[in-house]
Design a protein around this motif. Structure first.
Motif, short mmCIF file in Angstrom:
data_model
loop_
_atom_site.label_atom_id
_atom_site.label_comp_id
_atom_site.label_asym_id
_atom_site.label_seq_id
_atom_site.Cartn_x
_atom_site.Cartn_y
_atom_site.Cartn_z
N HIS A 195 0.84 -1.19 0.00
CA HIS A 195 0.00 0.00 0.00
C HIS A 195 0.88 1.25 0.00
CE1 HIS A 195 -3.25 -2.75 0.80
NE2 HIS A 195 -2.65 -3.18 1.92
N GLY A 196 0.29 2.36 -0.43
CA GLY A 196 1.02 3.61 -0.43
C GLY A 196 0.95 4.27 0.94
N GLY A 197 1.42 5.51 1.00
CA GLY A 197 1.36 6.25 2.25
C GLY A 197 2.71 6.35 2.93
N PHE A 198 2.77 7.25 3.90
CA PHE A 198 4.04 7.52 4.58
C PHE A 198 4.52 6.33 5.41
CE2 PHE A 198 6.39 9.00 8.32
CZ PHE A 198 7.46 9.63 7.70
N LEU A 199 3.60 5.62 6.09
CA LEU A 199 4.01 4.51 6.94
C LEU A 199 4.66 3.41 6.11
CD1 LEU A 199 4.13 3.21 9.71
CD2 LEU A 199 1.82 2.29 9.31
N VAL A 203 8.60 2.25 6.65
CA VAL A 203 9.02 0.88 6.96
C VAL A 203 9.91 0.33 5.86
CG1 VAL A 203 8.22 -1.47 7.34
CG2 VAL A 203 6.98 0.45 8.38
N SER A 204 9.50 0.54 4.61
CA SER A 204 10.27 0.02 3.48
C SER A 204 11.67 0.61 3.44
CB SER A 204 9.53 0.35 2.18
OG SER A 204 10.36 0.12 1.07
N ASN A 205 11.77 1.93 3.51
CA ASN A 205 13.08 2.58 3.40
C ASN A 205 13.96 2.31 4.62
OD1 ASN A 205 11.87 3.50 1.12
ND2 ASN A 205 12.21 5.66 1.51
N THR A 206 13.33 2.07 5.77
CA THR A 206 14.11 1.70 6.96
C THR A 206 14.73 0.32 6.78
OG1 THR A 206 12.68 3.05 8.36
CG2 THR A 206 14.03 1.40 9.45
N PHE A 207 14.00 -0.60 6.17
CA PHE A 207 14.58 -1.91 5.84
C PHE A 207 15.81 -1.73 4.96
CE2 PHE A 207 10.71 -4.26 7.16
CZ PHE A 207 11.32 -5.37 7.70
N TRP A 208 15.70 -0.85 3.97
CA TRP A 208 16.82 -0.62 3.06
C TRP A 208 17.99 0.03 3.78
CZ3 TRP A 208 17.93 -2.02 -1.87
CH2 TRP A 208 16.90 -2.66 -2.58
N LEU A 209 17.70 0.99 4.63
CA LEU A 209 18.77 1.64 5.40
C LEU A 209 19.51 0.63 6.26
CD1 LEU A 209 20.19 4.25 6.40
CD2 LEU A 209 18.43 4.38 8.18
N ALA A 210 18.77 -0.20 6.99
CA ALA A 210 19.39 -1.21 7.85
C ALA A 210 20.21 -2.19 7.02
CB ALA A 210 18.32 -1.95 8.65
N SER A 211 19.73 -2.55 5.84
CA SER A 211 20.44 -3.51 4.99
C SER A 211 21.77 -2.95 4.52
CB SER A 211 19.57 -3.87 3.78
OG SER A 211 18.37 -4.48 4.18
N PHE A 243 22.46 8.27 5.32
CA PHE A 243 21.40 8.72 6.21
C PHE A 243 20.69 9.95 5.64
CE2 PHE A 243 19.78 11.00 10.00
CZ PHE A 243 18.96 10.00 10.51
N ILE A 244 21.44 10.87 5.02
CA ILE A 244 20.82 12.04 4.39
C ILE A 244 19.91 11.60 3.23
CG2 ILE A 244 21.30 14.12 3.06
CD1 ILE A 244 23.86 14.45 4.71
N ALA A 245 20.39 10.62 2.44
CA ALA A 245 19.57 10.11 1.34
C ALA A 245 18.31 9.43 1.86
CB ALA A 245 20.39 9.13 0.50
N TYR A 246 18.43 8.75 3.00
CA TYR A 246 17.26 8.11 3.62
C TYR A 246 16.21 9.16 4.00
CZ TYR A 246 14.63 6.03 7.52
OH TYR A 246 13.64 5.60 8.38
N LEU A 247 16.64 10.24 4.65
CA LEU A 247 15.70 11.30 5.02
C LEU A 247 15.10 11.95 3.77
CD1 LEU A 247 17.62 13.04 7.96
CD2 LEU A 247 15.74 11.38 8.10
N GLY A 248 15.93 12.14 2.75
CA GLY A 248 15.43 12.73 1.51
C GLY A 248 14.39 11.85 0.83
N SER A 249 14.60 10.53 0.87
CA SER A 249 13.63 9.62 0.25
C SER A 249 12.29 9.65 0.98
CB SER A 249 14.20 8.20 0.23
OG SER A 249 14.29 7.66 1.55
N LEU A 250 12.33 9.83 2.30
CA LEU A 250 11.08 9.92 3.07
C LEU A 250 10.34 11.22 2.74
CD1 LEU A 250 12.17 8.62 6.60
CD2 LEU A 250 10.99 7.37 4.78
N LEU A 251 11.09 12.32 2.66
CA LEU A 251 10.46 13.60 2.35
C LEU A 251 9.89 13.61 0.93
CD1 LEU A 251 13.08 16.05 3.96
CD2 LEU A 251 10.81 15.40 4.84
N ALA A 252 10.58 12.92 0.01
CA ALA A 252 10.11 12.88 -1.38
C ALA A 252 9.05 11.80 -1.61
CB ALA A 252 11.30 12.65 -2.31
N GLY A 253 8.86 10.91 -0.62
CA GLY A 253 7.87 9.85 -0.78
C GLY A 253 8.31 8.74 -1.72
N TRP A 254 9.62 8.53 -1.84
CA TRP A 254 10.13 7.46 -2.70
C TRP A 254 10.16 6.15 -1.93
CZ3 TRP A 254 14.91 10.76 -4.41
CH2 TRP A 254 14.48 11.75 -5.30
N ASN A 255 9.27 5.26 -2.24
CA ASN A 255 9.22 3.96 -1.59
C ASN A 255 10.17 3.02 -2.33
OD1 ASN A 255 8.44 1.27 -0.77
ND2 ASN A 255 6.57 2.16 0.07
#
Length: 269
Positions: A195-199, A203-211, A243-255
């Motif tokens: 599903h779409g949305g911020f949550l 979750v998705s981008n946090t998985f990628w960051l941790a990986s 980490f900066i790219a992670y925050l940027g992806s959240l602000l831009a809504g890139w899942n």
């Protein structure tokens, strides 16, 4: 009467030509130049690849668990191997075999979660195994092997980094991201990530960051484990940018998971 104190574990007292190491792991008890050539070691390794009765799968499974909870302990074993068998690289392909089985099973589950038919599932698994794992693994290992030998060695006339060890470091670092992105993430895929949305994006981008953090940290541990190298902290330099790219992806809504799914769908069409 004073007794001599033993040197600290990280001191390279058996490497008189090298200064004290900054590695978080203890140096090998002694250093022995590798006797066998790379071709001989490769032949012995490949010859054992299908002799399952000679593989220590229990120890390989132990390494997989500790790559998540305490990866330093895994690389201490590489030091013991250098002490006993005069090489850092694995001589037992059990870890590679288990990783291949895990990669095959997780890729099938991943493809089914994307709703692919069985024909495309097979094509997807072939792409993941031969392109994403073997092809990319050889390229990345060779790149790090060249960089470490050319730029990170303390002494250009000293022992070089074994290519087999560079590949071992890569597959060690590859296992946690594989598990996070191909296994644990799938458990949330149909209920949340699809599903779409911020949550979902969070979750998705946090998985990628941790990986990616896991991959960089384990790679750093692998090369800092070698007392012949220095400045191995360069493997951690991408972390602030990451980490900066992670925050940027959240602000831009890139899942990132959605982007990966779209890429995989186009790949198997």
């Amino acid at each position: 009467m004073k007794y001599p104190t033993s040197p600290t574990p990280t001191a390279n007292h058996h490497y008189p030509n090298y200064p004290r190491s900054t590695s978080p792991l203890p140096a090998p008890a002694n250093y022995q130049p590798t006797v066998a050539s790379a071709a001989v070691k490769r032949y012995k390794y490949l010859r054992r690849l299908f002799k399952f009765n000679q593989m220590d799968f229990e120890f390989a499974a132990w390494q997989m668990v500790y790559l998540f909870i305490a990866p330093q302990k895994v690389f201490r074993n590489f030091n013991y191997r250098k002490h006993t068998k005069s090489q850092f690289a694995r001589d037992d392909p059990a870890f590679l075999v288990l990783l291949s089985v895990w990669l095959f099973a997780s890729s099938v589950c991943f493809a089914l979660a994307m709703g692919l038919g069985w024909g495309k599932v097979l094509l997807f698994v072939l792409f993941v195994v031969f392109v994403d794992f073997i092809g990319a693994g050889i390229l990345v290992s060779t790149l790090f092997w060249v960089v470490s030998n050319k730029y990170l060695r303390r002494d250009v006339d000293g022992p070089d980094v074994e290519w087999g060890y560079a590949f071992d470091v890569h597959i060690n670092a590859f296992f946690p991201p594989l598990s996070l992105l191909h296994c644990f993430q799938i458990l949330l895929f149909n209920n949340l990530l699809v599903h779409g949305g911020f949550l979902s994006c969070l979750v998705s981008n946090t998985f990628w960051l941790a990986s990616i953090v896991y991959y960089l940290y384990i790679t750093f541990l692998g090369y800092s484990n070698l007392p012949t190298l220095h400045n191995t902290r360069i493997f951690l330099l991408p972390l602030p940018v990451l980490f900066i790219a992670y925050l940027g992806s959240l602000l831009a809504g890139w899942n990132l998971s959605h982007m990966l799914m779209d890429f995989y769908h186009h790949r198997v069409l």
